[in-house]
Design a protein around this motif. Structure first.
Motif, PDB file in Angstrom:
ATOM      1  N   MET A 192       0.820  -1.198   0.000  1.00  9.97           N
ATOM      2  CA  MET A 192       0.000   0.000   0.000  1.00  9.97           C
ATOM      3  C   MET A 192       0.860   1.256   0.000  1.00  9.97           C
ATOM      4  O   MET A 192       0.587   2.235  -0.701  1.00  9.97           O
ATOM      5  CB  MET A 192      -0.935  -0.006   1.227  1.00  9.97           C
ATOM      6  N   SER A 193       1.942   1.232   0.778  1.00 14.32           N
ATOM      7  CA  SER A 193       2.836   2.392   0.826  1.00 14.32           C
ATOM      8  C   SER A 193       3.437   2.679  -0.540  1.00 14.32           C
ATOM      9  O   SER A 193       3.630   3.836  -0.919  1.00 14.32           O
ATOM     10  CB  SER A 193       3.947   2.146   1.853  1.00 14.32           C
ATOM     11  N   ASN A 194       3.763   1.631  -1.298  1.00 13.74           N
ATOM     12  CA  ASN A 194       4.313   1.831  -2.637  1.00 13.74           C
ATOM     13  C   ASN A 194       3.295   2.455  -3.576  1.00 13.74           C
ATOM     14  O   ASN A 194       3.649   3.191  -4.504  1.00 13.74           O
ATOM     15  CB  ASN A 194       4.792   0.494  -3.212  1.00 13.74           C
ATOM     16  N   THR A 239     -17.409   6.758  14.670  1.00 15.83           N
ATOM     17  CA  THR A 239     -16.876   8.001  15.242  1.00 15.83           C
ATOM     18  C   THR A 239     -15.563   8.376  14.575  1.00 15.83           C
ATOM     19  O   THR A 239     -15.305   9.552  14.266  1.00 15.83           O
ATOM     20  CB  THR A 239     -16.680   7.847  16.754  1.00 15.83           C
ATOM     21  N   ARG A 240     -14.707   7.376  14.334  1.00 20.20           N
ATOM     22  CA  ARG A 240     -13.426   7.642  13.672  1.00 20.20           C
ATOM     23  C   ARG A 240     -13.629   8.168  12.255  1.00 20.20           C
ATOM     24  O   ARG A 240     -12.923   9.085  11.812  1.00 20.20           O
ATOM     25  CB  ARG A 240     -12.584   6.357  13.622  1.00 20.20           C
ATOM     26  N   TYR A 241     -14.576   7.588  11.528  1.00 16.13           N
ATOM     27  CA  TYR A 241     -14.852   8.053  10.162  1.00 16.13           C
ATOM     28  C   TYR A 241     -15.344   9.502  10.170  1.00 16.13           C
ATOM     29  O   TYR A 241     -14.888  10.336   9.374  1.00 16.13           O
ATOM     30  CB  TYR A 241     -15.895   7.162   9.482  1.00 16.13           C
ATOM     31  N   THR A 262      -4.736   7.045   6.968  1.00 20.24           N
ATOM     32  CA  THR A 262      -5.398   6.890   8.263  1.00 20.24           C
ATOM     33  C   THR A 262      -6.011   5.497   8.319  1.00 20.24           C
ATOM     34  O   THR A 262      -6.803   5.132   7.451  1.00 20.24           O
ATOM     35  CB  THR A 262      -6.508   7.939   8.456  1.00 20.24           C
ATOM     36  N   MET A 263      -5.626   4.712   9.324  1.00 15.95           N
ATOM     37  CA  MET A 263      -6.154   3.359   9.478  1.00 15.95           C
ATOM     38  C   MET A 263      -7.345   3.369  10.430  1.00 15.95           C
ATOM     39  O   MET A 263      -7.232   3.822  11.574  1.00 15.95           O
ATOM     40  CB  MET A 263      -5.075   2.427  10.035  1.00 15.95           C
ATOM     41  N   ILE A 264      -8.495   2.909   9.947  1.00 17.07           N
ATOM     42  CA  ILE A 264      -9.692   2.778  10.777  1.00 17.07           C
ATOM     43  C   ILE A 264     -10.111   1.311  10.728  1.00 17.07           C
ATOM     44  O   ILE A 264     -10.470   0.791   9.672  1.00 17.07           O
ATOM     45  CB  ILE A 264     -10.830   3.677  10.284  1.00 17.07           C
ATOM     46  N   GLU A 265     -10.053   0.644  11.876  1.00 12.72           N
ATOM     47  CA  GLU A 265     -10.376  -0.786  11.919  1.00 12.72           C
ATOM     48  C   GLU A 265     -11.861  -1.024  11.657  1.00 12.72           C
ATOM     49  O   GLU A 265     -12.699  -0.166  11.929  1.00 12.72           O
ATOM     50  CB  GLU A 265     -10.003  -1.381  13.284  1.00 12.72           C
ATOM     51  N   ASN A 266     -12.171  -2.199  11.134  1.00 17.26           N
ATOM     52  CA  ASN A 266     -13.564  -2.613  10.999  1.00 17.26           C
ATOM     53  C   ASN A 266     -14.213  -2.667  12.375  1.00 17.26           C
ATOM     54  O   ASN A 266     -13.549  -2.937  13.381  1.00 17.26           O
ATOM     55  CB  ASN A 266     -13.654  -3.992  10.351  1.00 17.26           C
TER      56      ASN A 266
END
Length: 213
Positions: A1-3, A200-202, A11-15
């Motif tokens: 993904m970084s590439n 809430t994170r979204y 931003t990582m938002i877990e399921n």
């Protein structure tokens, strides 16, 4: 993904799963156990996934069979559908546990709380490198401790991690969990994996993004 994204911020938002919808239901537990002919005091293991070899269903069954040698009063519910089911049915007979194994087939969202409530421990020995498997989170919301593949570490989850291809390790982890305190009326879902937390994170992410424009 970084590439792929290079210098773009990530931003990582877990399921998240709906904790309240999956809460433990003692009446549903009794009804399903009676329907399947499982005693009230029988220790029940459950797996919930597609019933395919990549999900480690064969390894789970082998581990359960070893558990049944140590602990006769156990049952195993396999929830889900897939092309590995005929093979697993043959394996269960060969391992002399066919009377203890219950193939539930596909489970609807409405029936999921009932199926999870009927169990005492969740087993998921996937051979895949999962992103974030949802089934262990759903099980935790129902109050189930988990036995998971050692490469699937989920922070804060109440779980034991084992090599999925080691049936003795799987059986020992199941046995130790069943010997411990089983607080089936309490959710074990970490806050970070709740649907409310994810929503809430979204919202916060969108608000922060708009405010930076």
């Amino acid at each position: 993904m970084s590439n792929l994204v290079r210098d773009t911020p990530i931003t990582m938002i877990e399921n998240g799963v709906h904790e309240a919808e999956l809460s433990f239901d003692p009446l549903a537990r009794s009804r399903l156990r009676q329907r399947l002919g499982i005693g009230a005091s029988t220790a029940v293991v459950i797996s919930l996934s597609r019933v395919i070899l990549q999900k480690g269903v064969r390894e789970s069954l082998l581990g359960f069979a070893r558990l049944a040698q140590k602990r006769p009063d156990v049952a195993y519910m396999i929830a889900g559908e897939g092309d590995a089911e005929p093979m697993l049915r043959v394996m269960a007979k060969e391992l002399n546990v066919s009377d203890k194994v219950h193939f539930l087939g596909p489970v609807s969202r409405a029936d999921l709380p009932m199926v999870l409530s009927a169990a005492d421990v969740f087993l998921f020995t996937s051979l895949r490198q999962e992103g974030l498997a949802i089934a262990p989170l759903e099980a935790a919301a129902s109050g189930l401790p988990a036995i998971l593949s050692s490469h699937l570490t989920l922070p804060e989850l109440v779980a034991k991690y084992v090599p999925p291809t080691d049936p003795d390790a799987v059986a020992d982890a199941l046995n130790a969990t069943l010997d411990g305190p089983l607080l089936r009326n309490t959710s074990l879902l970490p806050k970070r994996y709740s649907l409310e937390h994810a929503a809430t994170r979204y919202l916060q992410f969108f608000e922060d993004t708009v405010s930076r424009r």
